[in-house]
Design an enzyme around this catalytic site. Structure first.
Site, PDB file in Angstrom:
ATOM      1  N   GLU A  35     -15.628   8.108   7.403  1.00  0.00           N
ATOM      2  CA  GLU A  35     -16.463   8.680   6.342  1.00  0.00           C
ATOM      3  C   GLU A  35     -17.463   9.675   6.912  1.00  0.00           C
ATOM      4  O   GLU A  35     -18.174   9.376   7.876  1.00  0.00           O
ATOM      5  CB  GLU A  35     -17.207   7.555   5.626  1.00  0.00           C
ATOM      6  CG  GLU A  35     -17.190   7.694   4.128  1.00  0.00           C
ATOM      7  CD  GLU A  35     -15.793   7.619   3.547  1.00  0.00           C
ATOM      8  OE1 GLU A  35     -15.249   8.692   3.187  1.00  0.00           O
ATOM      9  OE2 GLU A  35     -15.237   6.532   3.452  1.00  0.00           O
TER      10      GLU A  35
ATOM     11  N   ASP B 154     -10.358  15.412   1.645  1.00  0.00           N
ATOM     12  CA  ASP B 154      -9.881  15.068   0.304  1.00  0.00           C
ATOM     13  C   ASP B 154      -8.681  15.920  -0.088  1.00  0.00           C
ATOM     14  O   ASP B 154      -7.685  15.425  -0.614  1.00  0.00           O
ATOM     15  CB  ASP B 154     -11.000  15.258  -0.714  1.00  0.00           C
ATOM     16  CG  ASP B 154     -12.163  14.313  -0.478  1.00  0.00           C
ATOM     17  OD1 ASP B 154     -12.038  13.398   0.356  1.00  0.00           O
ATOM     18  OD2 ASP B 154     -13.212  14.504  -1.126  1.00  0.00           O
TER      19      ASP B 154
ATOM     20  N   GLU C 267     -14.143  24.242  -3.659  1.00  0.00           N
ATOM     21  CA  GLU C 267     -15.195  23.233  -3.781  1.00  0.00           C
ATOM     22  C   GLU C 267     -16.463  23.652  -3.046  1.00  0.00           C
ATOM     23  O   GLU C 267     -17.576  23.453  -3.533  1.00  0.00           O
ATOM     24  CB  GLU C 267     -14.684  21.890  -3.250  1.00  0.00           C
ATOM     25  CG  GLU C 267     -15.657  20.764  -3.485  1.00  0.00           C
ATOM     26  CD  GLU C 267     -14.995  19.453  -3.870  1.00  0.00           C
ATOM     27  OE1 GLU C 267     -15.693  18.435  -3.872  1.00  0.00           O
ATOM     28  OE2 GLU C 267     -13.792  19.447  -4.177  1.00  0.00           O
TER      29      GLU C 267
ATOM     30  N   GLY D 183     -16.354  10.292 -10.453  1.00  0.00           N
ATOM     31  CA  GLY D 183     -17.596   9.791  -9.891  1.00  0.00           C
ATOM     32  C   GLY D 183     -17.465   8.497  -9.128  1.00  0.00           C
ATOM     33  O   GLY D 183     -18.469   7.888  -8.760  1.00  0.00           O
ATOM     34  N   ALA D 184     -16.234   8.063  -8.858  1.00  0.00           N
ATOM     35  CA  ALA D 184     -16.021   6.774  -8.191  1.00  0.00           C
ATOM     36  C   ALA D 184     -15.767   6.917  -6.698  1.00  0.00           C
ATOM     37  O   ALA D 184     -15.496   5.927  -6.027  1.00  0.00           O
ATOM     38  CB  ALA D 184     -14.841   6.044  -8.837  1.00  0.00           C
ATOM     39  N   GLY D 185     -15.827   8.138  -6.176  1.00  0.00           N
ATOM     40  CA  GLY D 185     -15.538   8.333  -4.766  1.00  0.00           C
ATOM     41  C   GLY D 185     -14.057   8.376  -4.466  1.00  0.00           C
ATOM     42  O   GLY D 185     -13.643   8.181  -3.315  1.00  0.00           O
TER      43      GLY D 185
ATOM     44  N   ASP E 195     -15.278  14.304   8.505  1.00  0.00           N
ATOM     45  CA  ASP E 195     -14.418  15.477   8.324  1.00  0.00           C
ATOM     46  C   ASP E 195     -15.164  16.777   8.569  1.00  0.00           C
ATOM     47  O   ASP E 195     -14.662  17.665   9.266  1.00  0.00           O
ATOM     48  CB  ASP E 195     -13.739  15.478   6.952  1.00  0.00           C
ATOM     49  CG  ASP E 195     -14.676  15.426   5.768  1.00  0.00           C
ATOM     50  OD1 ASP E 195     -15.860  15.076   5.950  1.00  0.00           O
ATOM     51  OD2 ASP E 195     -14.228  15.734   4.651  1.00  0.00           O
TER      52      ASP E 195
ATOM     53  N   TYR F  75     -25.970  14.262   0.048  1.00  0.00           N
ATOM     54  CA  TYR F  75     -24.826  14.676   0.861  1.00  0.00           C
ATOM     55  C   TYR F  75     -25.213  15.851   1.756  1.00  0.00           C
ATOM     56  O   TYR F  75     -24.924  15.874   2.959  1.00  0.00           O
ATOM     57  CB  TYR F  75     -23.666  15.048  -0.065  1.00  0.00           C
ATOM     58  CG  TYR F  75     -22.322  15.219   0.613  1.00  0.00           C
ATOM     59  CD1 TYR F  75     -21.365  14.217   0.537  1.00  0.00           C
ATOM     60  CD2 TYR F  75     -22.015  16.382   1.308  1.00  0.00           C
ATOM     61  CE1 TYR F  75     -20.123  14.375   1.140  1.00  0.00           C
ATOM     62  CE2 TYR F  75     -20.780  16.538   1.916  1.00  0.00           C
ATOM     63  CZ  TYR F  75     -19.838  15.540   1.822  1.00  0.00           C
ATOM     64  OH  TYR F  75     -18.609  15.691   2.427  1.00  0.00           O
TER      65      TYR F  75
ATOM     66  N   SER G  66     -12.098  15.468  -7.872  1.00  0.00           N
ATOM     67  CA  SER G  66     -12.177  16.928  -7.750  1.00  0.00           C
ATOM     68  C   SER G  66     -11.008  17.480  -6.936  1.00  0.00           C
ATOM     69  O   SER G  66     -10.400  18.489  -7.317  1.00  0.00           O
ATOM     70  CB  SER G  66     -13.506  17.344  -7.106  1.00  0.00           C
ATOM     71  OG  SER G  66     -13.667  16.750  -5.832  1.00  0.00           O
TER      72      SER G  66
END
Length: 399
Positions: free
Chosen positions: A38, A189, A177, A139-141, A41, A241, A145
């Site tokens: 996590e 992602d 993005e 919105g849940a991770g 990247d 973030y 997107s």
């Protein structure tokens, strides 16, 4: 109908209401779960995500003019603009002059046209209608997107005849993005959404973009990946973030390296002396998380998925304590899942809300769901949404 066929049908119905032109096809791309790795990247590190069986669908039709019109089942009205004004829609990073939801598909179209210009190719002038529907929780991770970006990029790549490969399309999605939406994310992602494989994760070197398929072996081990969506919504374009990313950049500069990827665990003692305590904790998370990704791959290959639980647990502790991106709901979800029999659990995604994952024996899934429901109720939290995900195919043309 399954959720997937529901979403595909919703996209078709929306297109029928949107356009007078026949559809050229249906494309889809999945959300993703990051098994481990996590915030590594954008530090040129390693990640181990997999595509999930929740997808975003895009029905696309070719128009007889030069306009692009996008509609979503999550929005009240479509957005309709000429192709040649896309550049003016994104005058500066993260400042689109359209609704944020529309910045994702329009940003992909913009990035594709920019790539065509940079490559010396003639930019297609074909207008398109795009209708989007999804069953990836927002919105849940789980990277709803990137699923939008992957579905739209795959569709436009085909109808505009660009001929780009999946990695190039992942780059297009990341540029959309980063620059159109203004979310300073890495490329994990988009790569996971484009390259997913059944019952496998994708080890991605985010510096070279080299990928390796890593068999998970969940079916053979009778294990299931449970997602616990806390329903605490997050947004990557918000400050938390960005603050973490800036801390990582400060840490790399203090250590004289291009990115934190270039440090190892052996460098941490020197790093602690070179920076303030908060920056050091951010750096320590990235450096140890990179190592955990590599250790997880090795453990999967040598011992199988039943042995990776301690690595998942250590990852969550690092995100909670060093990177400070967890929430009380995420911590409670992880603790409840472990207590109910999960082999290991961790939050997944950018943090500040979203979801946790729990690697769970198949015969303990109900106990995990009940434990989460009970502990959330006792704490006075809103009910979590608990469901399982299956590692699945990446972006594709469905029709």
């Amino acid at each position: 109908m399954t959720q997937a066929t529901d979403a595909a049908a919703a996209a078709r119905a929306l297109f029928t209401a949107l356009s007078d032109h026949p559809p050229a096809g249906l494309w889809s791309a999945p959300g993703r779960v990051n098994l481990i790795g996590e915030h590594t990247d954008y530090n040129d590190g390693f990640v181990l995500p997999f595509a999930i069986d929740h997808r975003t669908y895009a029905v696309v039709g070719i128009r007889d003019d030069d306009r692009i019109r996008v509609a979503s089942t999550l929005a009240e009205a479509p957005v309709d603009v000429p192709l040649d004004v896309l550049d003016r829609l994104f005058p500066s990073v993260g400042s689109p002059v359209v609704a944020q939801w529309a910045a994702y598909p329009l940003g992909v179209a913009w990035a594709l046209r920019q790539a065509a210009t940079a490559g010396g190719r003639t930019t297609p002038a074909t207008g398109v209608d795009i209708a989007i529907a999804s069953d990836v929780p927002v919105g849940a991770g789980l990277s709803s997107s990137a699923a939008i970006e992957g579905a739209v990029a795959s569709a436009l790549n085909d109808v505009w005849g660009r001929g780009l490969d999946p990695v190039a399309l992942a780059r297009i999605g990341r540029r959309a993005e980063n620059e159109a939406v203004g979310a300073p994310t890495g490329i994990m992602d988009q790569m996971a959404s484009m390259l997913g494989r059944p019952d496998a994760a994708i080890l991605i070197d985010c510096r070279s973009l080299h990928t390796e398929v890593v068999d998970l072996g969940l079916d053979a081990a009778d294990l299931v990946l449970v997602v616990i969506d806390t329903r605490v919504s997050h947004a990557h374009a918000t400050g938390g973030y960005r603050d973490r990313r800036e801390a990582c950049e400060r840490g790399a500069a203090a250590m004289g390296v291009a990115a934190l990827r270039d440090l190892t665990v052996d460098d941490l003692a020197r790093a602690e002396r070179a920076m303030d305590a908060t920056t050091f904790r951010r750096v320590r998370h990235i450096v140890t998380e990179d190592q955990r990704v590599l250790d997880t791959v090795r453990t999967l290959r040598e011992q199988g998925p039943t042995a990776i639980g301690p690595l998942l647990d250590a990852s969550h502790a690092s995100m909670r304590d060093d990177f400070e991106i967890s929430t009380p709901e995420l911590d409670m979800a992880v603790e409840a899942a472990r207590a109910a029999g999960a082999i290991g659990a961790r939050m997944t995604g950018g943090g500040f809300g979203g979801a946790a994952i729990a690697l769970t024996p198949r015969d303990r899934v109900d106990e995990v769901e009940l434990a989460v429901a009970s502990t959330f109720d006792e704490a006075g939290f809103a009910p979590a949404h608990v469901f399982t995900v299956v590692p699945s195919d990446g972006a594709r043309r469905d029709e």
